[in-house]
Motif scaffolding. Structure first.
Motif, mmCIF file in Angstrom:
data_model
loop_
_atom_site.group_PDB
_atom_site.id
_atom_site.type_symbol
_atom_site.label_atom_id
_atom_site.label_comp_id
_atom_site.label_asym_id
_atom_site.label_seq_id
_atom_site.Cartn_x
_atom_site.Cartn_y
_atom_site.Cartn_z
ATOM 1 N N LEU A 179 0.699 -1.270 0.169
ATOM 2 C CA LEU A 179 -0.140 0.115 -0.045
ATOM 3 C C LEU A 179 0.911 1.308 -0.033
ATOM 4 C CD1 LEU A 179 -2.620 -1.036 2.572
ATOM 5 C CD2 LEU A 179 -2.901 -0.959 -0.013
ATOM 6 N N ALA A 180 2.210 1.174 0.533
ATOM 7 C CA ALA A 180 2.883 2.317 0.501
ATOM 8 C C ALA A 180 3.432 2.553 -0.797
ATOM 9 C CB ALA A 180 4.070 1.999 1.613
ATOM 10 N N VAL A 181 3.812 1.734 -1.682
ATOM 11 C CA VAL A 181 4.189 1.781 -2.882
ATOM 12 C C VAL A 181 2.919 2.222 -3.903
ATOM 13 C CG1 VAL A 181 4.687 0.463 -5.073
ATOM 14 C CG2 VAL A 181 5.772 -0.396 -2.895
ATOM 15 N N VAL A 182 1.924 1.800 -3.479
ATOM 16 C CA VAL A 182 0.629 2.336 -4.271
ATOM 17 C C VAL A 182 0.546 3.949 -4.010
ATOM 18 C CG1 VAL A 182 -1.834 2.140 -4.760
ATOM 19 C CG2 VAL A 182 -0.502 0.291 -4.497
ATOM 20 N N ALA A 183 0.566 4.353 -2.710
ATOM 21 C CA ALA A 183 0.700 5.750 -2.180
ATOM 22 C C ALA A 183 1.551 6.524 -2.815
ATOM 23 C CB ALA A 183 0.803 5.757 -0.629
ATOM 24 N N GLY A 184 3.080 5.854 -3.102
ATOM 25 C CA GLY A 184 4.020 6.821 -3.768
ATOM 26 C C GLY A 184 3.718 6.887 -5.271
ATOM 27 N N TYR A 185 3.167 5.722 -5.747
ATOM 28 C CA TYR A 185 2.395 6.068 -6.974
ATOM 29 C C TYR A 185 1.606 6.854 -7.391
ATOM 30 C CZ TYR A 185 0.314 3.805 -11.271
ATOM 31 O OH TYR A 185 -0.270 3.295 -12.706
ATOM 32 N N GLY A 186 0.451 7.175 -6.313
ATOM 33 C CA GLY A 186 -0.464 8.270 -6.328
ATOM 34 C C GLY A 186 0.051 9.518 -6.239
ATOM 35 N N ILE A 187 1.142 9.834 -5.346
ATOM 36 C CA ILE A 187 1.796 11.013 -5.096
ATOM 37 C C ILE A 187 2.537 11.380 -6.665
ATOM 38 C CG2 ILE A 187 3.488 12.310 -3.827
ATOM 39 C CD1 ILE A 187 2.663 10.304 -1.555
ATOM 40 N N SER A 188 3.030 10.361 -6.941
ATOM 41 C CA SER A 188 3.960 10.814 -8.281
ATOM 42 C C SER A 188 3.185 11.252 -9.436
ATOM 43 C CB SER A 188 4.725 9.619 -8.715
ATOM 44 O OG SER A 188 3.748 8.514 -9.210
ATOM 45 N N LEU A 189 1.757 10.616 -9.502
ATOM 46 C CA LEU A 189 0.691 10.971 -10.368
ATOM 47 C C LEU A 189 0.268 12.362 -10.058
ATOM 48 C CD1 LEU A 189 -1.357 10.065 -12.619
ATOM 49 C CD2 LEU A 189 -2.831 9.127 -10.815
ATOM 50 N N ALA A 190 -0.146 12.565 -9.046
ATOM 51 C CA ALA A 190 -0.360 14.101 -8.460
ATOM 52 C C ALA A 190 0.508 14.981 -8.794
ATOM 53 C CB ALA A 190 -0.692 13.944 -7.190
ATOM 54 N N THR A 196 -6.340 -2.216 -10.809
ATOM 55 C CA THR A 196 -6.819 -2.088 -9.398
ATOM 56 C C THR A 196 -5.686 -0.912 -8.680
ATOM 57 O OG1 THR A 196 -7.517 -3.823 -8.979
ATOM 58 C CG2 THR A 196 -7.521 -2.699 -7.272
ATOM 59 N N GLY A 197 -4.402 -1.048 -9.091
ATOM 60 C CA GLY A 197 -3.467 -0.283 -8.527
ATOM 61 C C GLY A 197 -3.576 0.970 -9.104
ATOM 62 N N LEU A 198 -3.802 1.455 -10.291
ATOM 63 C CA LEU A 198 -4.247 2.510 -11.037
ATOM 64 C C LEU A 198 -5.312 3.422 -10.422
ATOM 65 C CD1 LEU A 198 -3.542 4.669 -12.955
ATOM 66 C CD2 LEU A 198 -4.804 3.679 -14.669
ATOM 67 N N LEU A 206 -6.509 2.933 -7.275
ATOM 68 C CA LEU A 206 -6.314 3.377 -5.713
ATOM 69 C C LEU A 206 -5.328 4.499 -5.922
ATOM 70 C CD1 LEU A 206 -6.541 2.683 -2.980
ATOM 71 C CD2 LEU A 206 -4.688 1.067 -3.051
ATOM 72 N N ALA A 207 -4.263 4.446 -6.860
ATOM 73 C CA ALA A 207 -3.374 5.479 -7.161
ATOM 74 C C ALA A 207 -3.955 6.800 -7.547
ATOM 75 C CB ALA A 207 -2.429 5.301 -8.012
ATOM 76 N N SER A 208 -4.992 6.903 -8.185
ATOM 77 C CA SER A 208 -5.765 8.011 -8.699
ATOM 78 C C SER A 208 -6.392 8.562 -7.658
ATOM 79 C CB SER A 208 -6.727 7.451 -9.858
ATOM 80 O OG SER A 208 -6.157 7.008 -10.862
ATOM 81 N N ILE A 209 -7.151 7.747 -6.744
ATOM 82 C CA ILE A 209 -7.960 8.273 -5.530
ATOM 83 C C ILE A 209 -6.781 8.965 -4.652
ATOM 84 C CG2 ILE A 209 -9.219 7.513 -3.502
ATOM 85 C CD1 ILE A 209 -10.430 5.200 -5.217
ATOM 86 N N ILE A 210 -5.720 8.242 -4.567
ATOM 87 C CA ILE A 210 -4.646 8.888 -3.424
ATOM 88 C C ILE A 210 -4.343 10.527 -4.054
ATOM 89 C CG2 ILE A 210 -2.435 8.666 -2.306
ATOM 90 C CD1 ILE A 210 -2.841 5.625 -2.354
ATOM 91 N N GLY A 211 -3.971 10.397 -5.355
ATOM 92 C CA GLY A 211 -3.575 11.514 -6.067
ATOM 93 C C GLY A 211 -4.713 12.605 -6.033
ATOM 94 N N THR A 212 -5.865 12.290 -6.063
ATOM 95 C CA THR A 212 -6.778 13.312 -5.982
ATOM 96 C C THR A 212 -6.840 13.812 -4.660
ATOM 97 O OG1 THR A 212 -8.252 12.022 -7.483
ATOM 98 C CG2 THR A 212 -9.632 13.547 -6.344
ATOM 99 N N LEU A 213 -6.525 12.959 -3.730
ATOM 100 C CA LEU A 213 -6.663 13.488 -2.340
ATOM 101 C C LEU A 213 -5.546 14.369 -1.943
ATOM 102 C CD1 LEU A 213 -7.820 10.292 -0.397
ATOM 103 C CD2 LEU A 213 -9.245 12.250 -0.986
ATOM 104 N N VAL A 214 -4.494 14.129 -2.687
ATOM 105 C CA VAL A 214 -3.271 15.009 -2.575
ATOM 106 C C VAL A 214 -3.594 16.439 -2.937
ATOM 107 C CG1 VAL A 214 -0.959 15.403 -3.207
ATOM 108 C CG2 VAL A 214 -1.609 13.278 -2.244
ATOM 109 N N VAL A 215 -4.219 16.593 -4.268
ATOM 110 C CA VAL A 215 -4.147 18.020 -4.736
ATOM 111 C C VAL A 215 -5.455 18.567 -4.769
ATOM 112 C CG1 VAL A 215 -2.696 17.227 -6.642
ATOM 113 C CG2 VAL A 215 -5.104 16.883 -6.979
#
Length: 315
Positions: free
Chosen positions: A92-103, A196-198, A200-209
């Motif tokens: 989940l930490a890897v996916v979180a990093g993925y989402g942050i990089s996307l954002a 699924t990873g994308l 979840l990463a999209s959701i995390i990236g959205t929450l960041v920005v």
């Protein structure tokens, strides 16, 4: 973006299955899928830049990521519950990093897009995948591609009236974000299958920005954030920039080697410049077109020299 290769084919012998197959993405040649995906991404960017007249770039990128997250999250809603329940904190930490990089990638790109032409921004951003392609290479000719791409960026930075240095800096930051995104896409794909990873990463990236998008939107007037027309355009930007090209690229990668995919993707800066001309009325100078050509040749050359994992090593 570079996606993991996934096997898959359509089967069946019934007449109904044949009609379904004819209407599916599987009936479209892979180069056409890749080109349509490139056009989709750049038209989405063009529509996003039109929104800058009424919304700040941070608000626009928030709407774009939110639209993508809603669509991808809905499609993967069942798998998301399984991922959150069964996967380790490390995954989940890897996916979180993925989402942050996307954002970060999208935030920096939209900031660049607000300051420099679309074709210039995409060309500089393409240094990200180029860096990934040649990282760790020991081939002398890759030095040529680095120098050629660097020359192209220098030409863009010294290109006259459109050479907004802050915009170029944001485009370079977007390139760093794209390189991180590629690496974390691979890391996420090894841990979480499918889309699924994308999602979840999209959701995390959205929450960041999203907090910054709301704050800047309110500071700019606030009412536009709730304008149904702008929200509808934002949904279109999300579909054109993420959902549609991802689906097209995934289908293409099922049928062509990643090396060929990378070469075809090298056309993206040129397509971006043409979309900028048609959609935004952005006319580039001859110097800028030469610079774009340098980066395209560098990206295609670096990708062409990569061996596919399935190929036998050279003697």
């Amino acid at each position: 973006m570079a996606l993991a290769e996934a096997p898959g084919s359509l089967g069946g012998t019934t007449r109904a299955t044949g009609r379904t197959r004819a209407l599916s993405l599987g009936s479209v040649p892979p180069p056409a899928l890749i080109f349509l995906g490139i056009v989709s991404v750049q038209v989405g960017a063009g529509l996003a830049k039109h929104l800058f007249e009424r919304l700040p770039p941070t608000s626009v990128v928030s709407i774009r990521l939110l639209a993508s997250a809603l669509v991808l999250g809905f499609l993967a809603r069942r798998a998301l519950r399984t991922v959150l329940r069964d996967h380790s904190w490390t995954s989940l930490a890897v996916v979180a990093g993925y989402g942050i990089s996307l954002a970060g990638m999208n935030f920096a790109f939209y900031q660049a897009l607000a300051r420099i032409p679309l074709g210039v921004a995409v060309t500089i951003e393409f240094l990200g995948p180029l860096s990934v392609a040649i990282a760790g290479s020991r081939r002398p000719r890759d030095v040529l591609w680095v120098l050629l791409a660097g020359a192209g960026v220098v030409m863009l930075a010294r290109g006259g009236g459109d050479a907004d240095l802050l915009g170029i800096a944001f485009a370079l930051l977007a390139a760093v974000g794209w390189a991180s995104y590629i690496l974390l896409t691979a890391a996420t794909g090894r841990r979480i299958p499918g889309t699924t990873g994308l999602a979840l990463a999209s959701i995390i990236g959205t929450l960041v920005v999203l907090p910054g998008g709301i704050a800047t939107g309110v500071a700019a007037g606030g009412g536009a954030l709730l304008d149904p027309e702008l929200l509808l355009i934002g949904l279109g930007v999300g579909l054109l920039s993420s959902v549609i090209p991802y689906s097209l690229e995934l289908e293409a990668l099922r049928r062509v080697p990643a090396r060929v995919f990378g070469i075809l993707m090298s056309l993206e800066p040129a397509v971006a410049a043409l979309v900028g001309l048609v959609v935004l009325g952005e006319i580039l100078t001859g110097r800028q077109w030469v610079a774009i050509a340098c980066v395209i040749v560098a990206c295609a050359g670096a990708t062409r020299g990569q061996r596919d994992p399935t190929e036998a090593p050279e003697a």
